[in-house]
Design a protein around this motif. Structure first.
Motif, PDB file in Angstrom:
ATOM      1  N   LEU A 226      40.592 -46.754  11.458  1.00  9.29           N
ATOM      2  CA  LEU A 226      40.521 -47.217  12.655  1.00  9.29           C
ATOM      3  C   LEU A 226      41.017 -48.589  12.551  1.00  9.29           C
ATOM      4  O   LEU A 226      40.602 -49.467  11.846  1.00  9.29           O
TER       5      LEU A 226
ATOM      6  N   SER B 244      43.619 -51.799  15.133  1.00  6.89           N
ATOM      7  CA  SER B 244      44.377 -52.045  16.247  1.00  6.89           C
ATOM      8  C   SER B 244      45.709 -51.398  16.357  1.00  6.89           C
ATOM      9  O   SER B 244      46.101 -50.973  15.072  1.00  6.89           O
TER      10      SER B 244
ATOM     11  N   THR C 281      36.753 -47.500   9.268  1.00  8.30           N
ATOM     12  CA  THR C 281      36.817 -48.613  10.335  1.00  8.30           C
ATOM     13  C   THR C 281      37.089 -49.972   9.760  1.00  8.30           C
ATOM     14  O   THR C 281      36.789 -50.461   8.655  1.00  8.30           O
TER      15      THR C 281
ATOM     16  N   ILE D 295      31.319 -50.506  17.066  1.00 13.06           N
ATOM     17  CA  ILE D 295      32.291 -49.595  16.447  1.00 13.06           C
ATOM     18  C   ILE D 295      31.142 -48.697  15.461  1.00 13.06           C
ATOM     19  O   ILE D 295      31.495 -47.302  15.348  1.00 13.06           O
TER      20      ILE D 295
ATOM     21  N   VAL E 146      43.963 -44.303  13.649  1.00 12.21           N
ATOM     22  CA  VAL E 146      43.367 -43.968  14.813  1.00 12.21           C
ATOM     23  C   VAL E 146      43.420 -45.332  15.647  1.00 12.21           C
ATOM     24  O   VAL E 146      42.757 -46.111  15.156  1.00 12.21           O
ATOM     25  N   PRO E 147      43.978 -45.297  16.563  1.00 14.79           N
ATOM     26  CA  PRO E 147      43.983 -46.741  17.533  1.00 14.79           C
ATOM     27  C   PRO E 147      42.717 -47.033  17.887  1.00 14.79           C
ATOM     28  O   PRO E 147      41.981 -46.243  18.622  1.00 14.79           O
ATOM     29  N   SER E 148      42.148 -48.290  17.948  1.00 15.28           N
ATOM     30  CA  SER E 148      41.027 -48.606  18.215  1.00 15.28           C
ATOM     31  C   SER E 148      40.960 -49.094  19.659  1.00 15.28           C
ATOM     32  O   SER E 148      42.310 -49.171  20.268  1.00 15.28           O
ATOM     33  N   GLY E 149      40.098 -49.600  20.326  1.00 17.78           N
ATOM     34  CA  GLY E 149      39.968 -49.677  21.871  1.00 17.78           C
ATOM     35  C   GLY E 149      39.213 -48.599  22.522  1.00 17.78           C
ATOM     36  O   GLY E 149      38.230 -47.744  21.875  1.00 17.78           O
TER      37      GLY E 149
ATOM     38  N   ARG F  50      39.943 -39.895  20.124  1.00 15.89           N
ATOM     39  CA  ARG F  50      41.296 -39.865  19.591  1.00 15.89           C
ATOM     40  C   ARG F  50      41.173 -39.536  18.108  1.00 15.89           C
ATOM     41  O   ARG F  50      42.414 -39.515  17.328  1.00 15.89           O
TER      42      ARG F  50
ATOM     43  N   TRP G  21      37.837 -44.782  21.583  1.00 18.85           N
ATOM     44  CA  TRP G  21      38.533 -44.327  20.302  1.00 18.85           C
ATOM     45  C   TRP G  21      38.130 -43.152  19.886  1.00 18.85           C
ATOM     46  O   TRP G  21      38.820 -42.395  19.034  1.00 18.85           O
ATOM     47  N   THR G  22      36.857 -43.000  19.738  1.00 16.59           N
ATOM     48  CA  THR G  22      36.220 -41.734  19.167  1.00 16.59           C
ATOM     49  C   THR G  22      37.059 -40.325  19.632  1.00 16.59           C
ATOM     50  O   THR G  22      37.084 -39.390  18.952  1.00 16.59           O
TER      51      THR G  22
ATOM     52  N   LYS H 106      49.450 -50.016  12.996  1.00 13.09           N
ATOM     53  CA  LYS H 106      49.354 -48.688  12.979  1.00 13.09           C
ATOM     54  C   LYS H 106      50.372 -48.348  11.597  1.00 13.09           C
ATOM     55  O   LYS H 106      49.989 -47.705  10.643  1.00 13.09           O
TER      56      LYS H 106
END
Length: 304
Positions: A174, A176, A150, A216, A191-194, A200, A197-198, A180
């Protein structure tokens, strides 16, 4: 008089200031270093707010220097110092100094800088590089396993992703969406945060190296069947231990500094210094890290 960037009390950016300071004098087992570069880390601004590292005791003296990792040239040596002489290029963790023209370093927390390693890159290793190294080693995952990092786009995360890849691990990073391409360039699956997110995360996760903390960390823990493979540098020990994991156990020795430096020289680790600032713009350097949007490492360069 030498210049330094300090905080005068606990608080926000309003307590920061440039000040004139006396040139420090090395005590027994210490060297005085003319700083060439200082790494900027989230812990720097967190300490300004009153944060203490695990195990720290005693009251902080003000004004307090910013900065926890530097590189430079030995200007003076104290008593009982062996292996370091005036003129040596070194890097390590300062006892006094940081975002400053001079710093005192203890000989058990410094190492000789390899000639092939720049002062700028060397200043990223004592905190960010070694923290990444220690965390990946602590997880001790077998080659082919999957580790989630993360905060993969920050200074420690960038190093952790590379070191995990070098260890033969599949890495999920992980961060933003804006980071990427950067995270993928390091060899990680982004893995995009937000929110959510898990959901994804592609596939199973065998280990987590958390550099963010908070929600997180708690969400990342749910991805693991074995919570002992949850390691954090982003939260206090009591927080992660409630989740079944542990805080990264830092190895603060000259030998560890030398090992990480060799990885850079050998090409296995690139600190990815993406922003540099002169000392007189130390405030701007700190803001780039404090706002949470910095990619890779930010370094303050001091004219030699």
């Amino acid at each position: 008089m030498p210049k330094a960037y300090v905080f005068t009390r606990y608080g926000g950016p309003e307590v920061e200031a440039f000040v004139d300071v006396d040139r420090p004098s090395p005590g027994p087992g210490q060297v005085l270093v003319a700083v060439r570069a200082a790494g900027v880390n989230p812990v720097d601004w967190k300490q300004r707010t009153g944060y203490r590292r695990p195990g720290e005791t005693g009251e902080r003296e003000f004004p307090a220097y910013f900065g926890n990792e530097v590189s430079g040239v030995v200007e003076e040596v104290g008593d009982d110092v062996e292996g370091f002489v005036v003129g040596d290029a070194v890097f390590g963790r300062p006892v006094v100094g940081g975002y400053s023209e001079y710093a005192l370093l203890s000989v058990d927390l410094i190492a000789h800088k390899p000639a092939a390693l720049s002062f700028t890159d060397a200043a990223t290793l004592p905190v960010a590089g070694v923290t990444a190294y220690d965390g990946i080693r602590q997880l001790d995952l077998p080659a082919g396993a999957t580790v989630l990092v993360t905060g993969a786009g920050g200074g420690v995360g960038v190093a952790a992703v590379q070191l995990a890849r070098a260890a033969g691990l599949r890495v999920l990073g992980l961060s933003s969406a804006a980071k990427k391409d950067f995270v993928e360039s390091l060899g990680a699956v982004h893995v995009p945060s937000g929110p959510g997110w898990t959901e994804r995360v592609p596939g199973d996760v065998d280990g987590v190296y958390d550099l963010v903390g908070g929600d997180i960390l708690e969400e990342a823990a749910t991805l693991l069947a074995d919570r002992t493979k949850l390691v954090t540098a982003g939260a206090q020990s009591e927080v992660v231990e409630k989740l079944g994991g542990s805080r990264v156990a830092r190895v603060r020795t000259s030998e560890r500094l030398e090992a990480v430096a060799e990885l850079v020289v050998d090409g296995a680790l690139d600190p990815h210094v993406t922003r540099t600032f002169p000392l007189e713009r130390a405030d701007e350097a700190l803001r780039t890290v404090e706002d949470g949007h910095a990619r890779g490492k930010t370094v303050i360069e001091v004219a030699g």
